[in-house]
Design an enzyme around this catalytic site. Structure first.
Site, short mmCIF file in Angstrom:
data_model
loop_
_atom_site.label_atom_id
_atom_site.label_comp_id
_atom_site.label_asym_id
_atom_site.label_seq_id
_atom_site.Cartn_x
_atom_site.Cartn_y
_atom_site.Cartn_z
N SER A 80 0.85 -1.19 0.00
CA SER A 80 0.00 0.00 0.00
C SER A 80 0.88 1.24 0.00
O SER A 80 1.68 1.42 -0.92
CB SER A 80 -0.95 -0.03 1.20
OG SER A 80 -1.89 1.03 1.11
N THR A 81 0.80 2.09 1.03
CA THR A 81 1.55 3.35 1.06
C THR A 81 3.04 3.10 0.86
O THR A 81 3.66 2.35 1.62
CB THR A 81 1.33 4.07 2.40
OG1 THR A 81 -0.07 4.12 2.68
CG2 THR A 81 1.90 5.47 2.35
N ASP A 98 -4.22 -4.65 6.22
CA ASP A 98 -4.65 -5.46 5.09
C ASP A 98 -3.55 -6.44 4.70
O ASP A 98 -2.40 -6.05 4.48
CB ASP A 98 -5.01 -4.57 3.90
CG ASP A 98 -5.61 -5.36 2.74
OD1 ASP A 98 -6.20 -6.42 3.00
OD2 ASP A 98 -5.48 -4.90 1.59
N MET A 101 -0.01 1.26 5.23
CA MET A 101 -0.74 1.63 6.44
C MET A 101 -1.82 0.58 6.73
O MET A 101 -2.43 0.03 5.81
CB MET A 101 -1.39 3.00 6.24
CG MET A 101 -2.05 3.57 7.46
SD MET A 101 -0.86 4.26 8.60
CE MET A 101 -1.97 4.99 9.81
N HIS A 151 -2.72 -1.06 -3.45
CA HIS A 151 -3.82 -0.12 -3.29
C HIS A 151 -3.57 1.09 -4.18
O HIS A 151 -2.55 1.76 -4.04
CB HIS A 151 -3.94 0.33 -1.83
CG HIS A 151 -4.22 -0.80 -0.88
ND1 HIS A 151 -3.93 -0.71 0.47
CD2 HIS A 151 -4.75 -2.03 -1.07
CE1 HIS A 151 -4.29 -1.84 1.05
NE2 HIS A 151 -4.77 -2.66 0.15
#
Length: 351
Positions: A169-170, A292, A289, A195
């Site tokens: 993600s991030t 998940d 973050m 993401h």
């Protein structure tokens, strides 16, 4: 209440600035410290306002957002969230040091969706660790050698020997590239969940395909998995791995509820692997973050998969891999520069 996240909004469009500033101010955790109309204005205001996070457009007159990031981040290494139209240069800006990005409203999504996504991205960015870019002229970190081939895996010669799932993600767009560019062309079948806003996953897959040795493309519902192919889950669809009655593996990319707060979800991918994959498999969880992927990775490990997590020191946000490690879902942690070598070693050992 804890200190608010102070944000500097940088955009040459007065309409965009108004939407962003009014939208961010709706969240009690955020304070708009000020705005800038271009890069030069932002450079001056950074010194006086000292914000926690900066939002920035990519396309601006004069100095572009990319040029601005390259100039300013070595002196002011703060988290930057890009607010951009559907544009390939977003990935150049991420490479220059931005930690996240949100797609501007363009008829595909509503203004409210944009504000909600940007607010979430700013809050995530406030937790990000920005790695200070190396000064111009500094010696580059030597690239690890990429083997010409994976070769036979654990002595097996079957057509479908291994499947790899990767989630991020991030900070994950660059982290995933760091892993993929260190892998040979004949890597076992891979499925990647990153993401990302709608529209960007196809461009991201094309970028990976240009920069890496294996074939990379955005997944399409029903795509069969095979060696030398990496599929990127399309934005806003859940991507899972299924097994046909004949024993072939393929992806389903379908609408559905969010899983662990995301669509696509790393957990959705990893849980499908734990349930449906009967050959050897590996799960890799990178910077991001939240949580998940942690539960799905644990289920994969319980089913005998070898699991790898990015270590805290090299993560932009040690959230997803940190939760996975605390759950006992991670067999081995590694820096982002070493994840690929750990993967290749585990493949050769037949883990």
């Amino acid at each position: 209440m804890a200190n608010k996240i102070r944000v500097l909004v940088v955009d040459d469009s007065i309409i965009a600035r108004k939407i962003i500033m009014e939208g961010l101010c709706r969240d009690p955790r955020i304070e708009v410290a000020g705005y800038a109309i271009n890069a030069a204005d932002a450079e001056n205001k950074l010194r006086s306002l000292n914000p926690d996070v900066m939002t920035c457009d990519v396309q601006m007159p004069g100095m572009t957002g990319i040029e601005f990031l390259k100039k300013i981040l070595p002196q002011h290494p703060l988290p930057v969230v890009l607010a951009s139209s559907l544009n390939l240069r977003v990935f150049d800006a991420l490479h220059a040091g931005a930690v996240g990005f949100v797609r501007k409203p363009d008829g595909v999504q509503s203004r409210d969706e944009f504000v909600r996504s940007l607010t979430e991205a700013v809050i995530e960015a406030s937790h990000a660790k920005v790695r200070r870019p190396a000064p111009v002229g500094a010696a580059a970190v030597p690239e690890l050698p990429v083997p010409a081939t994976v070769g036979p895996i654990g002595g097996s010669t079957g057509a479908q020997q291994y499947i790899i799932g990767l989630g991020a993600s991030t900070g994950g767009t660059e982290a995933t590239l760091e892993v993929m560019k260190r892998l040979p062309a004949d890597i076992p079948a891979m499925v990647i969940v990153q993401h990302m806003p709608p529209g960007f996953t196809k461009m991201y897959a094309e970028r990976l395909d240009r920069l890496c040795r294996m074939e990379v493309r955005e997944a399409v519902n029903g795509d069969k998995l095979h060696r030398g192919l990496a599929l990127v889950a399309p934005a806003d669809l859940q991507c899972r791995i299924n097994r046909s009655p004949a024993g072939e593996y393929y992806v389903s990319c379908t609408p559905g509820d969010k899983v662990s707060g995301h669509r696509p979800s790393v957990d959705a991918l990893f849980l499908s692997m734990a349930e449906n994959v009967r050959c050897k498999m590996t799960g890799i969880i990178l910077t991001g973050m939240g949580a998940d992927g942690a539960e799905g990775l644990l289920r994969m490990r319980q089913k005998g998969a070898y699991t790898i997590g990015q270590d805290k020191e090299s993560c932009v946000v040690y959230g997803m891999p940190g939760v996975a490690y605390e759950k006992g879902a991670v067999c081995e942690q590694a820096s982002i520069e070493r994840v690929a070598s750990v993967l290749l070693r585990s493949l050769q050992a037949g883990k």
